[in-house]
Design an enzyme around this catalytic site. Structure first.
Site, PDB file in Angstrom:
ATOM      1  N   GLY A 218      11.877   3.037  -3.138  1.00  0.00           N
ATOM      2  CA  GLY A 218      12.152   4.231  -3.922  1.00  0.00           C
ATOM      3  C   GLY A 218      11.203   5.364  -3.590  1.00  0.00           C
ATOM      4  N   SER A 219      10.824   6.121  -4.591  1.00  0.00           N
ATOM      5  CA  SER A 219      10.027   7.325  -4.361  1.00  0.00           C
ATOM      6  C   SER A 219       8.616   7.043  -3.868  1.00  0.00           C
ATOM      7  CB  SER A 219       9.961   8.157  -5.645  1.00  0.00           C
ATOM      8  OG  SER A 219      11.230   8.697  -5.948  1.00  0.00           O
ATOM      9  N   ALA A 220       8.148   5.776  -3.982  1.00  0.00           N
ATOM     10  CA  ALA A 220       6.836   5.448  -3.414  1.00  0.00           C
ATOM     11  C   ALA A 220       6.834   5.667  -1.904  1.00  0.00           C
ATOM     12  CB  ALA A 220       6.465   4.005  -3.744  1.00  0.00           C
TER      13      ALA A 220
ATOM     14  N   LYS B 215       7.967   8.152  -0.415  1.00  0.00           N
ATOM     15  CA  LYS B 215       7.804   9.581  -0.106  1.00  0.00           C
ATOM     16  C   LYS B 215       6.428   9.890   0.476  1.00  0.00           C
ATOM     17  CE  LYS B 215      11.267  10.971  -3.497  1.00  0.00           C
ATOM     18  NZ  LYS B 215      11.536  11.446  -4.859  1.00  0.00           N
TER      19      LYS B 215
END
Length: 507
Positions: free
Chosen positions: A215-217, A219
């Site tokens: 997920g956004s980790a 990014k």
């Protein structure tokens, strides 16, 4: 008479040669077949005829050996088995070994050639030596903080020391007691069957052997790729990102859970986790640029060992632009182990350089003689030092003003990134909650710990399932414990203890 004597001598010679030929045929032509025959119990009896070496945490054994008085004499025991099971694995007379028990089996069982005092004589006499001891890099307080933080949940924690690669904690929940698998009787078989039938999969080491969409980790990786490539030169400048963002070559429109993402700067988009900004940056970087950036962090490496094998984290090299966009926000086929994501955080904290993660500090004989020491070494340069400094600044923003405020620790600089990873058919399943981050006491010139936490709690309310709400508080306590431990053992290496110890049984 002479003829009879001659015939008798020939017969005796044949009777002597026949078993010699048969024995030679077995030893030369079929040694593996006979050695693997389950009817031959001699190898097992020899293996368990001496105490197995111990696995130590903070200089204290978390394993032992119990004299059963049976043909398979010594049976493995474990102290705080469920707490340390993701580190030790199990050693079973019936089912073999796993994790560190398997990776260091030669040392622990006493068969490693390095343990021989006189190699030539040992080669002739083949004595059965007691096993040597494996000193881990794990800190008991950090391990316990991770274990207690996961209590009642499904998930995992991995914590490493960024500057050295030393693994400080490996926790997986739910866990199990490896002592229940040590023997070879019916009770052991029933326990084994029950653990394998359990839908919660307690014997799965989720920190090392399970991959999740990050997920956004993820990014952090996408931001590093955009900065290193020059696609973004100023983290405070607008990124010309539309809202919604239409995935390339499709009619699919991507939105955000956060506000203010249209034309947001990289710094703001990172703090509030704007999907549109990072999906567009990933698509513009392209599949080759993104794959190369991910691989510098350790993705797609099937050979990582600590020394136990770690499952390969994945970033595809063949994708359509729309798939690259989704992969760049940690979705599509992108997947990672918690250890891999701890390495991502460690790279940022360590100026862009990833050290080889390692679980073993050294090996010693029962008398305390050091047989081997594991040295730290650089694994990858994940990003430039200047990019790492910018990411440190952005990760601090996540904790001070963004979605990771629950990870803040007074008196400690903390940087982090939250993630809420969608999965399942139509993204209908409860998301995985992530937090990755690092901690550095104020006034220190070196980060103490990098951590990754993932929670996959099917009982949580979907609306309340976020990385900041569920994973960040666990990470905070793990980092707090690591900072305290670092203060307490400043100037020491390994487990901070040395010298021999007496072999004990029945622990």
């Amino acid at each position: 008479m002479t003829r009879c004597v001659r015939r008798a001598a020939v017969l005796c010679l044949l009777l002597l040669l026949a078993p010699l030929v048969a024995a030679a045929r077995i030893q030369v032509l079929h040694p593996r077949e006979y050695a693997a025959n389950p009817a031959d119990r001699r190898p097992a009896i020899a293996r368990y005829s001496v105490p197995r070496g111990d696995i130590l945490v903070d200089g204290t054994p978390v394993t032992g050996s119990r004299d059963t008085g049976e043909p398979l004499r010594y049976e493995r025991t474990y102290a705080d088995g469920p707490l340390f099971a993701p580190v030790t694995g199990y050693s079973s007379q019936r089912y073999g070994t796993s994790l560190l028990e398997a990776a260091e089996d030669g040392v622990l069982s006493g068969t490693d050639p390095r343990l021989a005092s006189f190699s030539f004589l040992d080669g002739l006499t083949r004595p059965r030596r007691p096993g040597a001891d494996v000193h881990t890099t794990v800190r008991a307080a950090v391990q316990r903080a991770a274990y207690e933080g996961l209590e009642g949940k499904r998930g995992a924690v991995a914590a490493v020391e960024p500057a050295t690669g030393r693994i400080l904690a490996v926790a997986s929940a739910p866990s199990y007691d490896p002592a229940l698998l040590s023997g070879n009787g019916p009770a052991t078989a029933r326990t084994w069957d029950g653990l394998n039938a359990d839908a919660a999969r307690p014997m799965l080491n989720r920190a090392l052997r399970q991959t999740y969409p990050p997920g956004s980790a993820f990014k952090v990786v996408t931001a590093a790729a955009a900065l290193d490539s020059g696609l973004v030169r100023d983290i405070d400048a607008p990124t010309d990102s539309p809202l919604p963002y239409t995935l390339p070559g499709t009619a699919v429109r991507l939105g955000n859970a956060a506000d203010g993402c249209e034309d947001a700067s990289l710094r703001y988009a990172f703090a509030v986790s704007c999907n549109t900004v990072f999906a567009r940056l990933g698509a513009r970087t392209g599949v080759t640029g993104m794959a190369e950036a991910a691989e510098r962090f350790g993705f797609n490496d099937a050979g990582l060992r600590i020394p136990a094998k770690v499952t390969r984290s994945n970033f595809d090299r063949r994708m359509e632009p729309s798939q690259v966009a989704l992969s760049s926000i940690g979705q599509f086929d992108t997947s990672a182990t918690p250890l891999q994501m701890a390495m991502v955080a460690a790279a940022v904290a360590n100026g862009g350089e990833i050290q080889q993660p390692r679980l073993v500090d050294r090996v010693t004989t029962p008398g305390g003689r050091t047989v081997a020491t594991t040295r730290g070494r650089s694994l990858h340069q994940a990003m430039s030092p200047s990019t790492a400094l910018l990411l440190q600044r952005m990760m601090r923003d996540v904790v001070t003003v963004g979605s990771g405020r629950d990870a803040a620790i007074p008196g400690v600089e903390v940087g982090g990134k939250t993630g809420t990873a969608q999965h399942g058919v139509g993204n209908a399943a409860v998301p995985y909650a992530w937090f990755i981050g690092w901690a550095e006491p104020e006034g220190s010139f070196r980060p103490t710990v990098a951590v990754a936490v993932v929670v996959e709690d099917a009982d949580a309310e979907r609306a309340d399932f976020t990385g900041g709400g569920l994973a960040a508080p666990i990470a905070r306590e793990v980092m707090r414990a690591a900072v305290r431990e670092a203060d307490g053992v400043d100037g020491k290496t390994g487990d901070g203890k040395s010298g021999g110890r007496q072999r004990q049984s029945g622990r």
